[in-house]
Design a protein around this motif. Structure first.
Motif, PDB file in Angstrom:
ATOM      1  N   LEU A 157     -47.097  68.995  45.672  1.00 35.86           N
ATOM      2  CA  LEU A 157     -47.998  68.536  44.610  1.00 35.86           C
ATOM      3  C   LEU A 157     -49.296  68.062  45.217  1.00 35.86           C
ATOM      4  N   ALA A 158     -50.397  68.476  44.615  1.00 33.49           N
ATOM      5  CA  ALA A 158     -51.719  67.985  45.001  1.00 33.49           C
ATOM      6  C   ALA A 158     -52.542  67.798  43.730  1.00 33.49           C
ATOM      7  N   PRO A 159     -53.435  66.810  43.711  1.00 34.45           N
ATOM      8  CA  PRO A 159     -54.271  66.603  42.523  1.00 34.45           C
ATOM      9  C   PRO A 159     -55.619  67.309  42.657  1.00 34.45           C
ATOM     10  N   ILE A 160     -56.204  67.636  41.540  1.00 36.75           N
ATOM     11  CA  ILE A 160     -57.600  68.055  41.493  1.00 36.75           C
ATOM     12  C   ILE A 160     -58.291  67.224  40.420  1.00 36.75           C
ATOM     13  N   LEU A 161     -59.599  67.197  40.465  1.00 36.99           N
ATOM     14  CA  LEU A 161     -60.374  66.409  39.516  1.00 36.99           C
ATOM     15  C   LEU A 161     -60.676  67.263  38.294  1.00 36.99           C
ATOM     16  N   GLY A 162     -60.148  66.820  37.148  1.00 38.60           N
ATOM     17  CA  GLY A 162     -60.309  67.594  35.928  1.00 38.60           C
ATOM     18  C   GLY A 162     -61.716  67.532  35.382  1.00 38.60           C
ATOM     19  N   VAL A 163     -62.023  68.476  34.497  1.00 35.52           N
ATOM     20  CA  VAL A 163     -63.338  68.503  33.858  1.00 35.52           C
ATOM     21  C   VAL A 163     -63.453  67.363  32.861  1.00 35.52           C
ATOM     22  N   VAL A 166     -56.862  63.240  36.288  1.00 37.31           N
ATOM     23  CA  VAL A 166     -56.163  63.604  37.524  1.00 37.31           C
ATOM     24  C   VAL A 166     -55.207  64.744  37.174  1.00 37.31           C
ATOM     25  N   ILE A 167     -55.601  65.941  37.558  1.00 36.33           N
ATOM     26  CA  ILE A 167     -54.877  67.153  37.147  1.00 36.33           C
ATOM     27  C   ILE A 167     -53.918  67.575  38.265  1.00 36.33           C
ATOM     28  N   PRO A 168     -52.653  67.797  37.935  1.00 34.80           N
ATOM     29  CA  PRO A 168     -51.700  68.211  38.972  1.00 34.80           C
ATOM     30  C   PRO A 168     -51.797  69.704  39.265  1.00 34.80           C
ATOM     31  N   VAL A 169     -51.568  70.052  40.507  1.00 34.13           N
ATOM     32  CA  VAL A 169     -51.362  71.449  40.883  1.00 34.13           C
ATOM     33  C   VAL A 169     -50.093  71.496  41.738  1.00 34.13           C
ATOM     34  N   ILE A 170     -49.055  72.084  41.189  1.00 31.61           N
ATOM     35  CA  ILE A 170     -47.799  72.247  41.915  1.00 31.61           C
ATOM     36  C   ILE A 170     -47.781  73.642  42.518  1.00 31.61           C
ATOM     37  N   SER A 205     -62.253  65.335  49.586  1.00 33.69           N
ATOM     38  CA  SER A 205     -60.913  65.930  49.729  1.00 33.69           C
ATOM     39  C   SER A 205     -60.276  66.297  48.392  1.00 33.69           C
ATOM     40  N   TRP A 206     -60.988  66.167  47.294  1.00 32.46           N
ATOM     41  CA  TRP A 206     -60.462  66.566  45.986  1.00 32.46           C
ATOM     42  C   TRP A 206     -61.214  67.804  45.513  1.00 32.46           C
ATOM     43  N   GLY A 207     -60.461  68.814  45.107  1.00 41.19           N
ATOM     44  CA  GLY A 207     -61.080  69.962  44.483  1.00 41.19           C
ATOM     45  C   GLY A 207     -61.419  69.676  43.032  1.00 41.19           C
ATOM     46  N   ASN A 208     -62.274  70.506  42.455  1.00 36.74           N
ATOM     47  CA  ASN A 208     -62.609  70.377  41.037  1.00 36.74           C
ATOM     48  C   ASN A 208     -61.883  71.443  40.224  1.00 36.74           C
ATOM     49  N   GLN A 209     -61.586  71.091  38.991  1.00 31.32           N
ATOM     50  CA  GLN A 209     -60.802  71.992  38.151  1.00 31.32           C
ATOM     51  C   GLN A 209     -61.496  73.323  37.933  1.00 31.32           C
ATOM     52  N   GLN A 210     -62.830  73.331  37.827  1.00 34.90           N
ATOM     53  CA  GLN A 210     -63.544  74.580  37.574  1.00 34.90           C
ATOM     54  C   GLN A 210     -63.508  75.515  38.791  1.00 34.90           C
ATOM     55  N   ASP A 211     -63.084  74.995  39.945  1.00 36.02           N
ATOM     56  CA  ASP A 211     -62.952  75.830  41.143  1.00 36.02           C
ATOM     57  C   ASP A 211     -61.507  76.271  41.369  1.00 36.02           C
ATOM     58  N   PHE A 212     -60.654  76.043  40.379  1.00 33.80           N
ATOM     59  CA  PHE A 212     -59.220  76.291  40.551  1.00 33.80           C
ATOM     60  C   PHE A 212     -58.930  77.723  40.976  1.00 33.80           C
TER      61      PHE A 212
END
Length: 870
Positions: A514-520, A740-744, A461-468
């Motif tokens: 707000l949702a988190p994604i997994l940073g590189v 833990v990278i935020p995406v607002i 359920s977590w996206g990756n930062q490179q797929d932003f």
């Protein structure tokens, strides 16, 4: 009085009267009365002409005849006056200066002539008389005139005692410095015009101040000490008792005055300075050193009260570690609504800013220890998803509260106070000595091993930062969104994003989620920025800087990123440059683009330098302000309907200096090293080491396999490979604060259910009568505050029409609790002493502190008769 003025006055009287009587008992004008008689007017001198003869002359005279009847004798009793019937049909004239002044002032009471003569010194000055005329009413008496004359002398805004005292007390601040023994010009003018007795009589009537040798200094002490004594829950210190005004009913007026003085936007500065001077002379801090915060809850008189409450609460937090948080929050809310820590006054006072910051720090510290108590056994996670989820839901609060505490404590430091030093040490030990190591230990377990996060770098359920771009931007473009704005703030942490979302959702036009994604990993700027761009492939270029390429093109600079974005009809711009364009040029700039990447850099800019890393939390606070402004500009001026706010990486920061135990020293760099920093090392064929977590960017960042990827080592937990260039602020490794990278996601909401409104409240209890000078009212906040139901501050007072009959007290309804008992707020009002009509409606009124809009009006009867008997 000039003879010409008399001639003009007589002519005016004869224009409407046939007979005018002039009683000149002092004989002031006996020698010239003939010359002063207007033409075509017959003079009858009763000192020469008998009254009966004059009466016959009047009866025989025609309607056109006019008579000036002059006498230097005392006016006869009506039963003995032959001319009484004529007098009642005629006009009386007096030519003494007091009578003329009586007429000039529009007064109707002849008995005031003697009083005006006694005030001749004041009345000699024409400018003073002109100012007095503005306030005089026809039925004013001697006391009214004296009060208004004093108001003129002291240059008061209004002719009432409160305005007079504000000016007299301000006179104790020559050149802005308190001098309680100085004789101000205002006081000198009162004495020179022989009005000092009138002033003290006025103060005695209104406040009950009666002493053998009254003075402005002594009155100041008694007003302030009385105000303190009446607000104290418990006995007043014996050393102050002799200053307390003895008439309890009238003393209430002194308290109302003190409250109005310190809340007056034009005069609170003089209150602050003089109350401080009085407190120092009294040795006030020592007198209250044994009092509890509860005893002082309602006291707003002296700044030292605020410091004592802060000391008491700080001790409780230290020794009780946040026990009774509900009571602490309620007390802090009451103090914030008061005078000394009120943020509405913070712009004008460094002391108020510091005291308000003390309460911010206390609240953050108490919440920190309350949260710590839930995890005293440490941390444990079943797998990566559990660990990441725990940080997303709750553990980020440790970092947020630590930041908020330190930022608030930093705001206190310029005052040179030691109030928070011990608490600061406790927070630092708990964060850097407990939370970060405990979390780091638990985190290692979910990173390492064959099934650890480092082996796959994916979480359910977590996206990756490179797929932003594909998952967060392209999906909206495919859905028909015309334009997507992406704000990338360097080192913008998840915990800060959570605070920003709460702030944004407090604005009625916006809805943020707000949702988190997994940073590189490694979590550093070049890799994170590249990962956020649209791309099919990411790869390292094997040059001296190991720069990143997207689809084979370099993307290290703003210009290069702009070229990459141009492939998807996008553009790159710095935040400052976009704001500088303004509305019209900004719209023109974005008009032909579907994707606008806006780069913001404040936190990393200051934090990643040894000389400025101590400003990290200040930079975070400024980032919150700037991102708010930037998002509002995009929505309001550029018509942006969708704004995404994210980051390249997070960071770790600690206030305390690091020592050798915080270092994971590698000795010599391993063979194959290409780039080495404090929190990461890049190279080829690095292998593994027990001193670091290791992996390959093909797994952790999606870079192309082979030469397009590199191996990395990152320090375990919060360790650093070295301290060069600053060590407090770091990023690059795999702690949740970094990855833990935020995406607002920010939209302008048209949905009525998403609009904000102020929280509702109501009065508790059914009593509709005020019977004492001090009356407590209890309110209930009828619902918790939330993203859409906003806190509100109101000013509560008792009024007779628009006239205040009590002090005005601020109260804030901001509880997010679901328990009604925790949403109660109480207000203590001091009612002015006086005779109130028991049958008349007076009103308890609440007005919004920002808009002054009335939000509550409740009719009450005021009956102080019982209280005044005691």
């Amino acid at each position: 009085m000039s003879q010409q003025r008399i001639v003009e006055a007589l002519a005016g009287l004869f224009s409407t009267n046939q007979v005018v009587f002039w009683q000149d008992q002092d004989g002031e004008f006996s020698s010239v009365v003939g010359a002063l008689t207007p033409t075509q007017v017959e003079l009858i001198d009763l000192d020469i002409t008998p009254s009966l003869e004059a009466k016959i002359k009047f009866e025989r005279a025609g309607r056109e005849s006019k008579f000036l009847v002059y006498s230097t004798r005392q006016e006869l009793e009506p039963s003995q006056d032959w001319l009484m019937d004529v007098r009642v049909r005629s006009k009386a004239f007096s030519a003494d200066s007091a009578s003329i002044m009586l007429e000039d002032l529009g007064l109707v009471t002849q008995q005031l002539r003697a009083h005006l003569k006694a005030r001749s010194k004041f009345l000699r000055a024409k400018d003073r008389v002109e100012r007095l005329k503005r306030w005089v009413l026809p039925n004013d008496g001697a006391e009214d005139l004296d009060r208004k004359m004093i108001a003129v002398l002291v240059k008061a805004d209004q002719p009432d005692l409160s305005a007079i005292l504000l000016r007299l007390f301000a006179g104790l601040l020559p050149d802005g410095v308190p001098d309680l023994d100085t004789e101000s010009k205002a006081w000198s003018d009162i004495v020179a015009n022989e009005l000092e007795d009138a002033l003290w009589a006025l103060v005695a009537r209104d406040m009950g101040y009666q002493v053998t040798s009254p003075s402005i200094r002594d009155l100041l002490f008694r007003v302030l000490v009385t105000d303190f004594s009446r607000s104290l829950r418990g006995a007043c210190p014996a050393q102050l008792a002799h200053f307390v005004l003895s008439d309890k009913a009238l003393a209430a007026n002194a308290c109302v005055f003190a409250s109005g003085w310190r809340s007056h936007m034009a005069h609170f500065g003089s209150y602050d300075a003089l109350s401080g001077a009085v407190a120092r002379e009294l040795g006030f801090a020592g007198l209250i050193s044994g009092l509890t915060a509860e005893a002082l809850t309602d006291s707003m008189t002296f700044e030292e009260v605020e410091r004592r409450i802060i000391q008491d609460l700080k001790a409780r937090i230290i020794f009780g570690h946040g026990a009774d948080m509900d009571g602490l929050r309620t007390l802090i809310a009451r103090r914030r609504d008061g005078h000394w820590a009120n943020k509405l006054l913070a712009h004008a006072s460094a002391t108020t800013r510091a005291l308000a910051a003390c309460y911010d720090a206390l609240e953050a510290a108490a919440a920190f220890f309350e949260l710590k108590a839930k995890f005293n056994a440490g941390f444990g996670f079943a797998d990566a998803e559990a660990g990441l989820g725990a940080y997303e839901r709750e553990l980020y609060r440790f970092d947020q509260l630590y930041r908020q505490f330190n930022h608030a404590a930093d705001a206190v430091e310029p005052m040179g106070w030691a109030l928070l030093h011990e608490l600061r040490d406790r927070i630092e030990n708990a964060y850097s000595g407990w939370f970060v190591p405990q979390l780091g230990s638990a985190w290692s377990k979910i990173l390492e091993g064959d099934s650890g996060l480092l082996s796959c770098w994916k979480a359910k359920s977590w996206g990756n930062q490179q797929d932003f771009f594909e998952r967060q931007v392209q999906v909206h473009l495919d859905a028909g969104i015309k334009r997507v704005f992406v704000i990338i703030s360097d080192a913008f942490r998840y915990e800060t994003a959570e605070e920003l979302v709460r702030e944004i959702n407090g604005k009625s036009r916006f809805k943020a989620s707000l949702a988190p994604i997994l940073g590189v990993l490694p979590s550093y700027t070049a890799l994170g920025m590249a990962a956020l761009l649209p791309h099919k492939t990411l790869a390292y270029k094997r040059n001296s800087n190991l720069e990143l390429m997207a689809d084979g093109a370099m993307v290290s600079t703003l210009e290069q990123r702009g070229e990459q974005l141009a492939r998807v009809n996008g553009v790159a711009v710095k935040a400052d440059d976009l704001l500088a364009m303004g509305k019209d040029k900004g719209r023109e700039f974005v008009r032909d683009h579907s994707v606008i990447y806006v780069y913001h850099d404040k936190i990393d800019l200051l934090g990643d330098k040894q000389g400025s890393e101590r400003e990290t939390f200040s930079a975070v606070a400024q980032t919150l302000v700037e991102l708010n402004q930037l998002a509002a500009f995009i929505v309001n001026s550029l018509n942006g309907s969708l704004v995404l706010i994210t980051a390249d990486h997070g960071f770790l920061y600690q206030e305390s200096p690091l020592d050798e135990s915080d270092k994971s020293s590698l000795g010599d760099k391993p063979d194959g090293t290409l780039k080495a920093k404090k929190r990461y090392l890049l190279g080829d064929d690095l292998g593994t080491t027990p001193k670091a977590w290791s992996g390959n960017t093909h797994v952790t960042a999606g870079t192309e396999p082979g030469d397009g990827s590199v191996d990395f080592w990152v320090p375990r937990g919060a360790s650093r490979f070295h301290f060069a260039g600053g060590a407090r602020f770091v990023h690059g490794s795999a702690m949740p604060q970094e990855i833990v990278i935020p995406v607002i996601t920010l939209r302008e909401s048209e949905n009525q259910s998403a609009k904000t409104r102020s929280v509702e409240f109501s009065l508790l209890g059914s009593s509709n009568k005020v019977v004492t000078n001090k009356q407590r009212f209890e309110f209930i906040q009828t619902e918790p505050v939330s993203e859409r139901i906003l806190a509100r501050t109101v000013l509560v007072s008792l009024r007779d029409g628009e006239a205040l009959i009590s002090d005005e007290v601020s109260v804030t309804f901001d509880s997010a609790s679901g328990l009604m008992d925790e949403r109660k707020r109480s207000v203590m009002l001091t009612v002015r002493s006086g005779a109130y009509d028991k049958t008349k409606d007076h009103f308890l009124i609440a007005r919004d502190a920002k808009t002054n809009v009335e939000v509550m009006r409740i009719a009450l009867k005021v009956d102080l008769a019982f209280a005044n008997d005691f």
